[in-house]
Design an enzyme around this catalytic site. Sequence first.
Site, short mmCIF file in Angstrom:
data_model
loop_
_atom_site.label_atom_id
_atom_site.label_comp_id
_atom_site.label_asym_id
_atom_site.label_seq_id
_atom_site.Cartn_x
_atom_site.Cartn_y
_atom_site.Cartn_z
N TYR A 1 -22.60 -14.04 0.26
CA TYR A 1 -23.39 -13.38 -1.55
C TYR A 1 -23.50 -14.30 -2.27
O TYR A 1 -22.95 -15.01 -2.75
CB TYR A 1 -23.65 -12.18 -1.13
N ASP B 1 -19.92 -21.46 -5.21
CA ASP B 1 -19.93 -19.70 -5.51
C ASP B 1 -19.20 -19.33 -5.79
O ASP B 1 -18.88 -18.32 -5.22
CB ASP B 1 -21.13 -19.21 -5.10
N LYS C 1 -18.07 -11.83 -12.75
CA LYS C 1 -17.24 -11.25 -12.44
C LYS C 1 -16.54 -11.34 -14.10
O LYS C 1 -16.19 -10.64 -14.87
CB LYS C 1 -16.73 -10.71 -10.95
C1 LIG Z 1 -20.90 -10.54 -6.76
C2 LIG Z 1 -21.19 -11.78 -7.01
C3 LIG Z 1 -22.73 -12.51 -6.94
C4 LIG Z 1 -24.02 -11.49 -7.74
O1 LIG Z 1 -22.93 -11.16 -9.15
P1 LIG Z 1 -23.63 -10.12 -9.50
O2 LIG Z 1 -23.82 -10.31 -11.21
O3 LIG Z 1 -23.60 -8.65 -9.16
O4 LIG Z 1 -25.27 -10.84 -9.91
C5 LIG Z 1 -23.19 -13.75 -6.22
N1 LIG Z 1 -21.64 -14.36 -6.19
C6 LIG Z 1 -20.28 -13.76 -5.26
C7 LIG Z 1 -20.22 -14.60 -4.34
C8 LIG Z 1 -20.57 -13.03 -6.05
O5 LIG Z 1 -18.80 -11.59 -5.64
#
Ligand SMILES: *Cc1c(COP(=O)(O)O)cnc(C)c1O
Length: 432
Positions: free
Chosen positions: A149, A244, A272
Site C-alpha cells: 500500500y 516506502d 506516521k
Molecule cells: C499508512 C501508509 C501510507 C499512507 O499514509 P497516510 O498517512 O495514511 O496517507 C503509505 N504507505 C505505507 C507503507 C503506509 O503504511
Amino acid sequence: MVNTKIKTTKSQEIFTAAQNLMPGGVSSPVRAFKSVGGQPIVFDRVNGAYIWDVDGNKYTDYVGTWGPAICGHAHPEVIAALQEVLGKGTSFGAPCLLENVLAEMVIDAVPSIEMVRFVNSGTEACMAVLRLMRAYTNRDKVIKFEGCYHGHADMFLVKAGSGVATLGLPDSPGVPKSATSSTLTAPYNDLDAVKALFEENPNEIAGVILEPVVGNSGFITPDAGFLEGLRELTQENGALLVFDEVMTGFRIAYGGAQEKFGVTPDLTTLGKIIGGGLPVGAYGGRRDIMSMIAPAGPVYQAGTLSGNPLAMTAGIKTLELLQKPGTYTQLEEKTKKLADGLLKIAKEEGHEVCGGNISAMFGLFFTSGPVHNYEDAKKSDTAKFGRFHREMLERGIYLAPSQFEAGFTSLAHTDQDIEDTLTAAKEVLSSL
Ligand SMILES: *Cc1c(COP(=O)(O)O)cnc(C)c1O
C-alpha cells in the site's frame, strides 16, 4: 454481531449516528470493522499503551493509531512540547525553524535521505515521489508489488493490500485505466518477476517502489537477497529504487528498514512516526534528485499546512524520545515475546499459524505458511481471524481490525501488558 462480555451501548449509539453522517460512519474504511464483524468501538481517550472507549472500557492497544504512537499515546513530553508551541499559534504557512530541526533529524537518521520535503500524509508523500521518479528518469512506468500500500492516489490503487483487500475490492471504481496503465505489478519477494518486467519494458521503467517490510497485507518480511536484488536490478536498468517507509521508518530501526537491512534506496517516503500523532508525511533522498523539486527545480509539489509547527514539534519530540539508548532493544524484546508467545499458544491449541516480528512490528496469519507474498497471505483463515479479533477485544485487547494489517507495540507496553495479552490469547485460542 453483538458484544457479549463488554458493554458498548454508547459506542453503538455514536456509530449508528455516524453512519448517517459520514460514508460507512468513518473517516477511513478499515475503522468500520467490516472484515472482522461486530460494531467498531468509539474511542474517548488514549494514554500510554491503553485506549478507553466511550463506555469506559479500557483496552491494551496494538494499533497505536496505525504506527505513530511508538513512544506510547499522549507521551507527557510530546504533550508538553505541543502545549508550549501551541501558544505561538497553529500554522504559519511560512518557513519556521522547527522544519530545519526535524529535517536535520531525518537526514541524520535515514541513510538515503540527503534532503527532505514535508507534506501532510503518507499518501501525499507517495504521490509526490512518483512524480519525482518520473521527472528524474524521464520515464513513466513504475513497478509496485501486490499487497503493498502506498496511499490512496489513483496510480497506486492496483493490488493495494489492506484497506482495499479488506473490503474485497480488486481496485476502486473512479480510478481511470489511464491512471494505472503505467503501474506494473509483481509478487512481493519475486526478483525474477521484476527482472522480466524490466526486460519487457526496456528503458521505460522509472523505478521500483515497495514496503521494505510489508505491513499492509499483514506482516511480511523480505526474503534474504530481495532488497539487495532490487537495488542491483534498478541500478542496471537506470531506474530508481524507492522505499516506502511510511510504516517502517523509525519503527524497524531508528534509520528504518534501510538501516536494518543495509540497502540504501534512492528515495524514501515517511509518515506516521515522524508526525508523532499529528498529520505529517515526508519524502527525501539523494540531493541531485531532490533538487528537482520546486522551487529549487521544476517538479511542482506544494501544501498549505506542510511543515506545520505543531506537527513538526510532535515529530521532533517523538524522535528525541526514540534516540534514547536501548530503545530498539527494548522494543524488539517486548515484541518478540508477544509474537513468539502468540505463535506458541496458537500452535499448542492446534491452530495452523505463522508470523513473527521485526522490532516493534508484528503479525500472525491463520495459515501454516510460510507467507512470502500477498497470495500466501490470502490463504489465511480470515473468518477465524475475525473471531479471534472480537474475542480479544472483549478481553480488553485492541488488535488491528483486519488480518491484512500488521500489529504495533510501543515503549509504553509493559511486560505485564504482554503477559496479560498472552493469557487472553490462550483463553481465546483454546475456544476457537
Ligand atoms: C499508512 C501508509 C501510507 C499512507 O499514509 P497516510 O498517512 O495514511 O496517507 C503509505 N504507505 C505505507 C507503507 C503506509 O503504511
